[in-house]
Write a protein that holds these residues in place. Structure first.
Motif, PDB file in Angstrom:
ATOM      1  N   GLU A  41      -4.694  -4.975   4.001  1.00 59.31           N
ATOM      2  CA  GLU A  41      -3.327  -4.668   4.446  1.00 59.31           C
ATOM      3  C   GLU A  41      -3.218  -3.268   5.039  1.00 59.31           C
ATOM      4  O   GLU A  41      -2.116  -2.761   5.251  1.00 59.31           O
ATOM      5  N   MET A  42      -4.363  -2.649   5.314  1.00 57.08           N
ATOM      6  CA  MET A  42      -4.367  -1.337   5.944  1.00 57.08           C
ATOM      7  C   MET A  42      -4.195  -1.490   7.459  1.00 57.08           C
ATOM      8  O   MET A  42      -4.445  -2.557   8.025  1.00 57.08           O
ATOM      9  N   ASN A  99       0.823  -1.211   0.000  1.00 57.39           N
ATOM     10  CA  ASN A  99       0.000   0.000   0.000  1.00 57.39           C
ATOM     11  C   ASN A  99       0.855   1.259   0.000  1.00 57.39           C
ATOM     12  O   ASN A  99       0.508   2.246  -0.656  1.00 57.39           O
ATOM     13  N   ARG A 140      -9.765   7.753   2.955  1.00 58.02           N
ATOM     14  CA  ARG A 140      -9.569   7.435   1.533  1.00 58.02           C
ATOM     15  C   ARG A 140     -10.709   8.001   0.693  1.00 58.02           C
ATOM     16  O   ARG A 140     -10.469   8.542  -0.391  1.00 58.02           O
ATOM     17  N   LEU A 185      -5.550   0.624  -3.182  1.00 52.05           N
ATOM     18  CA  LEU A 185      -5.069   0.217  -1.856  1.00 52.05           C
ATOM     19  C   LEU A 185      -5.786  -1.055  -1.389  1.00 52.05           C
ATOM     20  O   LEU A 185      -7.004  -1.195  -1.539  1.00 52.05           O
ATOM     21  N   ARG A 186      -5.031  -1.971  -0.827  1.00 52.11           N
ATOM     22  CA  ARG A 186      -5.597  -3.228  -0.338  1.00 52.11           C
ATOM     23  C   ARG A 186      -6.141  -3.025   1.078  1.00 52.11           C
ATOM     24  O   ARG A 186      -5.380  -2.792   2.024  1.00 52.11           O
ATOM     25  N   LYS A 187      -7.440  -3.136   1.226  1.00 55.27           N
ATOM     26  CA  LYS A 187      -8.067  -2.895   2.523  1.00 55.27           C
ATOM     27  C   LYS A 187      -7.589  -3.882   3.581  1.00 55.27           C
ATOM     28  O   LYS A 187      -7.468  -3.536   4.757  1.00 55.27           O
ATOM     29  N   LEU A 205      -1.044   3.217   6.320  1.00 57.74           N
ATOM     30  CA  LEU A 205      -0.347   2.379   5.343  1.00 57.74           C
ATOM     31  C   LEU A 205       0.712   1.490   5.973  1.00 57.74           C
ATOM     32  O   LEU A 205       1.100   0.473   5.381  1.00 57.74           O
TER      33      LEU A 205
END
Length: 400
Positions: free
Chosen positions: A201-202, A19, A83, A197-199, A139
């Motif tokens: 991996e947040m 991210n 976001r 963005l990968r949710k 991130l």
């Protein structure tokens, strides 16, 4: 592990997260476009009027919304999806740039129109800044947060290297209008970065509960923290008077270095220093107040040296330490504010640093322009250097 190894780590350690890589790549491309517009708009207004004061009034219109709305917008970013806010504001910024470019290319552009669009840019930016910068804190994990904030500064300021240089090279053959259009198109990179963005991996922020007095709370928190309070007071003073390069340099380049386009080249070299200063700060696991103060002093000395440079080559030499000191100060201020704050207040403290840095421009910009027109272009830059040196001395004494 040695003391040095504990203090320093990989400069780019935040980029091990997908991210962060995606976000910063989009931010880099988008901000190159932003520097195209910032450089082009300064040249456009200076060529329309020949007065540095008009440049100061333009930045006042652009950053007045941050002064008035910035802290409130930070509270909004702490309460809602950052976001989503950033996506909406980035799309709105693209529309603003495309409209400015269309008006310029059509030949109807004038100073009042530029002022009006700068005000619109500022209103959108007041929402975008805390949401986008606050998103950086989601991130990476807490341990890498100072590094991520410093890399964010590196991208924001280092993109000046390419943006200002491209603007200076293309303004002759293309004119300012197409540079505004290119900026509008560049926002697609940031929008792509945000949507990708990968949710899973947040590192989600702790949402501030509804109710209360979020703006009053952040001021109370800063007032009760001696380190933060001193930092913010110094940050405000230096930001107000020592960062008005877009106001001081066009006239200084025209009258002292022989060509107003030298403004763009000098800004590009400052960007090299900016990138260096931000990356040096990114190496630090914990950012100290000594680092913060030392770079303010470097900024002050370099500003005075550049102001009295007899030619553009000497100005280039002073541009590097000026850029290092300026970016390291900004990165340090951001990192310290995050080191000193609880998770549910980070958006508001980031907004407060933005208010301190950008929101002070409506005061410092016009003052700088009036000094350039009524006293001398040299002192419009040098007085900011004197202010920075005084602030560094005061902070060093206060933190003893």
């Amino acid at each position: 592990m040695s003391i040095v190894a504990e203090k320093h780590a990989s400069v780019f350690r935040s980029l091990k997260y997908f991210n962060a890589r995606l976000f910063f790549a989009g931010l880099l491309l988008s901000n190159i476009g932003s520097w195209l517009q910032l450089t082009a708009s300064s040249l456009l207004i200076y060529r329309l009027t020949g007065n540095a004061a008009d440049l100061g009034y333009n930045v006042a219109f652009q950053f007045l919304p941050m002064l008035v709305m910035g802290t409130w917008c930070g509270a909004l970013a702490d309460r809602h999806n950052r976001r989503r806010i950033a996506l909406i504001s980035q799309a709105a910024l693209a529309v603003q740039a495309l409209l400015l470019g269309t008006l310029d290319l059509s030949g109807v552009i004038n100073v009042p129109m530029v002022y009006a669009l700068s005000l619109i840019l500022g209103i959108i930016g007041a929402f975008d800044n805390p949401a986008r910068r606050g998103l950086v804190t989601e991130l990476v994990p807490q341990v890498d947060l100072p590094n991520a904030m410093s890399l964010n500064t590196a991208v924001m300021t280092g993109s000046r290297i390419f943006g200002a240089a491209i603007a200076t090279a293309l303004v002759g053959p293309l004119g300012t209008g197409w540079l505004f259009i290119l900026n509008g198109v560049s926002y697609a990179a940031m929008i792509y970065g945000l949507t990708g963005l990968r949710k899973t991996e947040m590192y989600p922020a702790i949402m501030r509960p509804a109710g209360g007095s979020p703006v009053r709370e952040v001021f109370k928190y800063v007032a009760g923290n001696r380190r933060l309070l001193t930092m913010f007071l110094v940050y405000v003073a230096v930001s107000t008077f020592s960062f008005n390069f877009g106001v001081a340099l066009p006239k200084l380049a025209d009258l002292s270095w022989g060509d107003d386009r030298a403004f763009g080249w000098v800004m590009s070299v400052i960007g090299i220093g900016n990138l260096t200063g931000a990356l040096l700060t990114a190496r630090l696991k914990m950012v100290s107040l000594r680092w913060f103060v030392g770079n303010i002093a470097l900024l002050g000395l370099a500003s005075i040296g550049m102001a009295f440079s007899s030619n553009v080559w000497l100005a280039f030499l002073w541009s590097i330490p000026l850029g290092v000191g300026g970016a390291a100060m900004i990165a340090s201020g951001n990192a310290i504010s995050q080191q000193e704050s609880p998770p549910d207040m980070r958006g508001r403290l980031l907004a407060l640093t933005a208010v301190a840095f950008l929101g002070s421009t409506p005061i410092g910009g016009p003052i700088t322009g009036l000094i350039a027109d009524s006293i001398s272009p040299e002192w419009s830059l040098a007085y900011g250097g004197v202010v920075a040196l005084v602030c560094a001395a005061v902070a060093a004494i206060a933190w003893r």
